[in-house]
Scaffold this motif. Structure first.
Motif, PDB file in Angstrom:
ATOM      1  N   PHE A 263       1.152  -1.465   0.114  1.00 13.43           N
ATOM      2  CA  PHE A 263       0.078  -0.549  -0.206  1.00 13.43           C
ATOM      3  C   PHE A 263       0.511   1.441  -0.028  1.00 13.43           C
ATOM      4  CE2 PHE A 263      -2.557   3.187   1.861  1.00 13.43           C
ATOM      5  CZ  PHE A 263      -3.644   3.249   1.182  1.00 13.43           C
ATOM      6  N   TYR A 266       2.145   1.699  -3.058  1.00 15.83           N
ATOM      7  CA  TYR A 266       1.230   2.244  -4.198  1.00 15.83           C
ATOM      8  C   TYR A 266       1.193   3.801  -4.269  1.00 15.83           C
ATOM      9  CZ  TYR A 266      -3.324   2.096  -6.150  1.00 15.83           C
ATOM     10  OH  TYR A 266      -4.583   2.688  -7.243  1.00 15.83           O
ATOM     11  N   ALA A 267       0.835   3.739  -3.085  1.00 17.51           N
ATOM     12  CA  ALA A 267       0.242   5.507  -2.327  1.00 17.51           C
ATOM     13  C   ALA A 267       0.757   6.271  -2.878  1.00 17.51           C
ATOM     14  CB  ALA A 267      -0.497   5.520  -1.105  1.00 17.51           C
ATOM     15  N   ALA A 271      -0.428   8.199  -5.779  1.00 19.28           N
ATOM     16  CA  ALA A 271      -1.311   9.496  -5.367  1.00 19.28           C
ATOM     17  C   ALA A 271      -0.254  10.502  -4.883  1.00 19.28           C
ATOM     18  CB  ALA A 271      -1.840   8.776  -4.272  1.00 19.28           C
ATOM     19  N   ALA A 278       0.991   8.412   3.544  1.00 16.45           N
ATOM     20  CA  ALA A 278       0.165   7.189   2.708  1.00 16.45           C
ATOM     21  C   ALA A 278       0.289   6.086   3.605  1.00 16.45           C
ATOM     22  CB  ALA A 278       1.504   5.866   1.630  1.00 16.45           C
ATOM     23  N   TYR A 281      -2.910   6.651   5.600  1.00 17.23           N
ATOM     24  CA  TYR A 281      -4.253   6.489   5.021  1.00 17.23           C
ATOM     25  C   TYR A 281      -4.023   4.419   5.411  1.00 17.23           C
ATOM     26  CZ  TYR A 281      -5.248  10.455   2.300  1.00 17.23           C
ATOM     27  OH  TYR A 281      -5.837  11.487   1.734  1.00 17.23           O
ATOM     28  N   LEU A 333      -6.762   5.663  -4.026  1.00 14.59           N
ATOM     29  CA  LEU A 333      -6.151   5.344  -2.451  1.00 14.59           C
ATOM     30  C   LEU A 333      -8.114   5.075  -2.221  1.00 14.59           C
ATOM     31  CD1 LEU A 333      -4.209   8.242  -0.820  1.00 14.59           C
ATOM     32  CD2 LEU A 333      -3.791   6.550  -1.491  1.00 14.59           C
TER      33      LEU A 333
END
Length: 433
Positions: A263, A266-267, A271, A278, A281, A333
């Motif tokens: 994650f 990825y974030a 994003a 991140a 989140y 997200l």
């Protein structure tokens, strides 16, 4: 011991065992923090960083049966103490791993921690159902598991601030000499030592309390269960429901690990947020969504057949994976946080549907389904390979998308089998009117 004293003893034992649920949930949910941290420190590819998950979940596959044998031979308390010892030893090994700056040593430390967690989970889940009245066993287990979900929320938030130190940027690192760059990365890698030393000390303290705690001695000879007969594995796998559940659980755990572990990477890519943001989140978003989803799903099952709800959640997750692959910004997200919500019910639902009406094969079927969580070691490698091959980490979500398709297949198969049974029951009821 009078009833009041016994109740007080059981209550304290419940609190201590529940602390284990929190601790293994906490250390598991530090892995998504470790992956970007170690990836930077050792200049790893996404595929190489996925070995963090492989080291953890291979341990579950290798230790599941030995943990069960240990419980049968020595009892639950001895098994939990053994698991705590391995847990603490693995956490302490993070110190020499950071000092030597060898990635393989970090993987070895994670493997030993996971061996301890396997023993703990194998022992604590069934044992906590014994601490009180039988009719409240499910309630106690669900209460203890809720602290696992709490850890999933808190670990990324705390871990990011302790491990993801603010160091030199990638551009600054490239401008440094080799020796200077190595010194900076070594200092960053050392940030894991404090948190994992603290974890080890907490585990040693818990183990000390457990050593002196008088727990009901329920072991192999007192459970009334005979040792598994020869051919029990083949007999359990002969049941289509167990066989399908093993496959579905393999892919589910793989999907969950892909979603949570990658994650932060990825974030930051999709994003454009910082690693600290991140991590927030991940904790407040994915962690809370997972906990809320579990409670919401449990409530919905009062009105919707579990297999049908599982099918709907799996299809929703497939759609959200597609969104995660091709969107950007807050939309990306929100898609991943949505996946966390919808996958929250999958593990226990697959598990219960797999062993439903399994009769004498229930125990071995349960062991096989637990062993299938080795999917958490395999699917992240697929995620990493796709990301590296396409040079786009978002495309890695093709791996969990495939996993949720398999789970949808499993749910549909359960529903198909239930239809003839329901029809037969309905016909039998009419015949008796």
């Amino acid at each position: 011991m009078n009833e009041s004293s016994q109740r007080q003893t059981y209550r304290f034992a419940f609190v201590m065992i529940t602390s284990l649920f929190f601790m293994w949930g906490f250390v598991h949910n530090l892995d998504p923090i470790l992956i970007p941290h170690l990836r930077r420190s050792f200049s790893l590819t996404v595929l190489q960083s996925a070995l963090v998950d492989s080291a953890v979940f291979i341990a579950y596959f290798l230790m599941a049966l030995p943990a069960g044998l240990l419980i049968r031979k020595a009892g639950y308390k001895a098994a939990m103490l053994s698991g705590l010892a391995l847990f603490a030893a693995g956490a302490l090994l993070f110190i020499p791993a950071a000092d030597t700056q060898r990635y393989v040593y970090f993987l070895g430390a994670l493997f030993i921690i996971a061996c301890g967690l396997t023993v703990l989970e194998t022992a604590a889940n069934p044992y906590i159902t014994l601490l009180g009245r039988p009719e409240q066993a499910t309630q106690r287990l669900n209460l203890a598991q809720s602290f696992n979900g709490l850890a999933a929320t808190l670990a990324p938030i705390a871990g990011a601030r302790l491990i993801l130190v603010d160091g030199a940027s990638d551009a600054q690192l490239q401008a440094m000499s080799d020796s200077a760059r190595q010194a900076v990365l070594a200092a960053e890698a050392a940030s894991v030592k404090g948190p994992y030393l603290a974890i080890a000390l907490v585990i040693v303290a818990i183990a000390t309390v457990f050593f002196f705690l008088k727990l009901p001695a329920i072991g192999a000879g007192q459970t009334g269960r005979a040792a598994p007969a020869r051919g029990a594995i083949a007999r359990a796998l002969a049941r289509a429901s167990i066989r399908r559940a093993v496959v579905a659980q393999f892919f589910y755990v793989g999907a969950q690990v892909c979603v949570f572990s990658f994650f932060i990477l990825y974030a930051t890519k999709a994003a454009g947020v910082s690693q600290i943001v991140a991590a927030d989140y991940l904790g407040w978003g994915c962690g809370c969504a997972f906990v809320v989803g579990r409670f919401a799903g449990t409530w919905l099952m009062k009105y919707i057949v579990p297999a049908r709800l599982l099918l709907a959640y799996a299809l929703a997750s497939v759609a959200l994976c597609a969104v995660a692959m091709f969107s950007s910004g807050l939309t990306s997200l929100a898609a991943v946080i949505g996946i966390a919500f919808f996958m929250s019910i999958m593990f226990p639902t697959i598990f219960s549907l797999g062993i439903d009406n399994a009769g004498p094969d229930t125990e071995m079927g349960s062991s096989l389904i637990i062993m299938s969580i080795v999917g958490g070691a395999v699917l992240p490698l697929v995620f990493g390979y796709i990301s590296d091959a396409t040079h786009n980490l978002q495309y890695g979500y093709a791996a969990p998308l495939l996993c949720f398709v398999v789970i949808a297949w499993f749910a549909r198969a359960v529903l198909r089998e239930a239809q003839p049974a329901a029809a037969a029951t309905s016909t039998g009821s009419i015949a008796h009117v």
